[in-house]
Design a protein around this motif. Structure first.
Motif, PDB file in Angstrom:
ATOM      1  N   HIS A 209       0.837  -1.205   0.000  1.00 17.93           N
ATOM      2  CA  HIS A 209       0.000   0.000   0.000  1.00 17.93           C
ATOM      3  C   HIS A 209       0.873   1.255   0.000  1.00 17.93           C
ATOM      4  N   ALA A 210       1.901   1.270   0.829  1.00 16.70           N
ATOM      5  CA  ALA A 210       2.790   2.436   0.887  1.00 16.70           C
ATOM      6  C   ALA A 210       3.536   2.614  -0.434  1.00 16.70           C
ATOM      7  N   ARG A 211       3.949   1.515  -1.051  1.00 16.76           N
ATOM      8  CA  ARG A 211       4.618   1.610  -2.355  1.00 16.76           C
ATOM      9  C   ARG A 211       3.669   2.168  -3.417  1.00 16.76           C
ATOM     10  N   ASP A 212       2.405   1.759  -3.361  1.00 16.70           N
ATOM     11  CA  ASP A 212       1.424   2.298  -4.300  1.00 16.70           C
ATOM     12  C   ASP A 212       1.260   3.807  -4.104  1.00 16.70           C
ATOM     13  N   LYS A 213       1.307   4.260  -2.845  1.00 18.43           N
ATOM     14  CA  LYS A 213       1.205   5.694  -2.564  1.00 18.43           C
ATOM     15  C   LYS A 213       2.399   6.446  -3.130  1.00 18.43           C
ATOM     16  N   VAL A 214       3.596   5.877  -2.951  1.00 18.15           N
ATOM     17  CA  VAL A 214       4.801   6.509  -3.502  1.00 18.15           C
ATOM     18  C   VAL A 214       4.672   6.635  -5.023  1.00 18.15           C
ATOM     19  N   GLY A 215       4.223   5.562  -5.669  1.00 17.40           N
ATOM     20  CA  GLY A 215       4.060   5.598  -7.118  1.00 17.40           C
ATOM     21  C   GLY A 215       3.047   6.636  -7.565  1.00 17.40           C
ATOM     22  N   LEU A 216       1.906   6.704  -6.859  1.00 11.57           N
ATOM     23  CA  LEU A 216       0.859   7.651  -7.224  1.00 11.57           C
ATOM     24  C   LEU A 216       1.326   9.097  -7.027  1.00 11.57           C
ATOM     25  N   LEU A 217       1.949   9.382  -5.887  1.00 12.94           N
ATOM     26  CA  LEU A 217       2.426  10.735  -5.607  1.00 12.94           C
ATOM     27  C   LEU A 217       3.547  11.141  -6.558  1.00 12.94           C
ATOM     28  N   THR A 218       4.414  10.194  -6.896  1.00 15.93           N
ATOM     29  CA  THR A 218       5.502  10.488  -7.830  1.00 15.93           C
ATOM     30  C   THR A 218       4.942  10.817  -9.210  1.00 15.93           C
ATOM     31  N   ARG A 219       3.931  10.046  -9.651  1.00 22.05           N
ATOM     32  CA  ARG A 219       3.315  10.350 -10.938  1.00 22.05           C
ATOM     33  C   ARG A 219       2.652  11.725 -10.925  1.00 22.05           C
ATOM     34  N   GLN A 220       2.025  12.077  -9.805  1.00 26.35           N
ATOM     35  CA  GLN A 220       1.412  13.399  -9.721  1.00 26.35           C
ATOM     36  C   GLN A 220       2.469  14.495  -9.818  1.00 26.35           C
TER      37      GLN A 220
END
Length: 304
Positions: A209-220
């Protein structure tokens, strides 16, 4: 008086750049080689699991990575590409702003000293922030100090001299890019901490879940930066046109009309980019809500 100096805000390394499989693929690596390079760097302790590369890494260390058999031949063939991608990842976001205008050592100095950077036109703004000062108790609101340095175009020589033109007031802008980028970087840093904590307690689901957040925030952050660049450039164009109008002769009607059209065009571009940035932010906010809702609604997989 406490007798102590200031404590400065710890800007997360993600603000300056991360190494990802996408960045390696963009440089010409196959997906398999990109994955194996990331794993080899992690195994050697030269990068974190989220792509924060050791600031002191050397090209020799990269060349000496022990690659999996499946990627060894490609690594030998693309060793130079991999080396440049890994080294530049330490300050890749700054390169996106400033290009090749600074040396590698100057870029690394900015990262080591946790300096925020913004540009407007060909002018540069450097910012650093203190932690809270005059704070009576932890958690209470308190002021902080901001220190800035403006490097105006024509005044960027090593001796700081400005031989060609006077310093422009407010050159470098006011850090418009850093409002959103800094916020997203801090959120990424928090998620990275969650990855480590989840891994240490054996919570594989929490780690994913935390890795998914990092990916989403990085894409933003990656998708927001070009729009922020447009807004900043439009503000620079509008400012130059407005300055021209203020100094223009009252009888030069043709030039006045040109400058008025330029200012209006810049304002329209700024409004358009601001609207797109808001739509992008709304879309990512929705995706984050869905991510959090999915995590809260599923059973935990923590061990123990």
């Amino acid at each position: 008086m406490t007798g102590r100096g200031f404590s400065f805000l710890e800007i997360p390394r993600s603000y300056y750049g991360l190494l990802s499989a996408d960045s390696l693929i963009h440089c010409g690596c196959s997906p398999q080689l990109a994955t194996d390079v990331l794993e080899a760097l992690l195994e050697e302790g030269l990068s974190t699991s989220c792509g924060v590369v050791d600031l002191n890494i050397t090209l020799q260390q990269i060349d000496s990575l022990q690659m999996a058999e499946r990627s060894r031949a490609e690594f030998e063939d693309k060793r130079g590409l991999v080396g440049r991608a890994v080294l530049e990842s330490r300050y890749a976001n700054l390169v996106g702003l400033l290009g090749s205008s600074l040396s590698t050592e100057r870029y690394l100095q900015i990262v080591r000293n946790r300096i925020l950077v913004d540009v407007q036109g060909r002018d540069v703004l450097y910012q650093i922030f203190t932690c809270s000062v005059l704070q009576r108790r932890p958690g209470e609101e308190a002021p902080f100090l901001e220190f800035i340095q403006r490097v105006c175009h024509g005044c960027d020589k090593d001796d700081g001299a400005c031989p060609t033109e006077p310093v422009k007031a407010g050159c470098g802008g006011f850090g418009i890019r850093n409002f959103l980028t800094l916020f997203l970087s801090i959120e990424i840093s928090t998620a990275i901490t969650q990855i480590t904590a989840s891994s240490e307690r054996g919570d594989s689901r929490g780690e994913r879940h935390a890795r998914d957040k990092v990916g989403l925030l990085t894409r933003q952050m990656n998708q927001s930066n070009p729009i922020l660049n447009e807004i900043s450039d439009a503000m620079d164009r509008e400012g130059r046109a407005t300055d021209g109008l203020l100094t223009l002769s009252l009888h030069n009607d043709q030039q006045r009309r040109l400058l008025e059209r330029e200012a209006e065009s810049a304002r329209e571009r700024k409004r358009d980019a601001t609207g797109r940035l808001q739509s992008l932010s709304d879309d990512f906010a929705r995706q984050m809500q869905e991510l959090e809702a999915g995590f809260s609604g599923a059973p935990s997989s923590a061990v123990g």
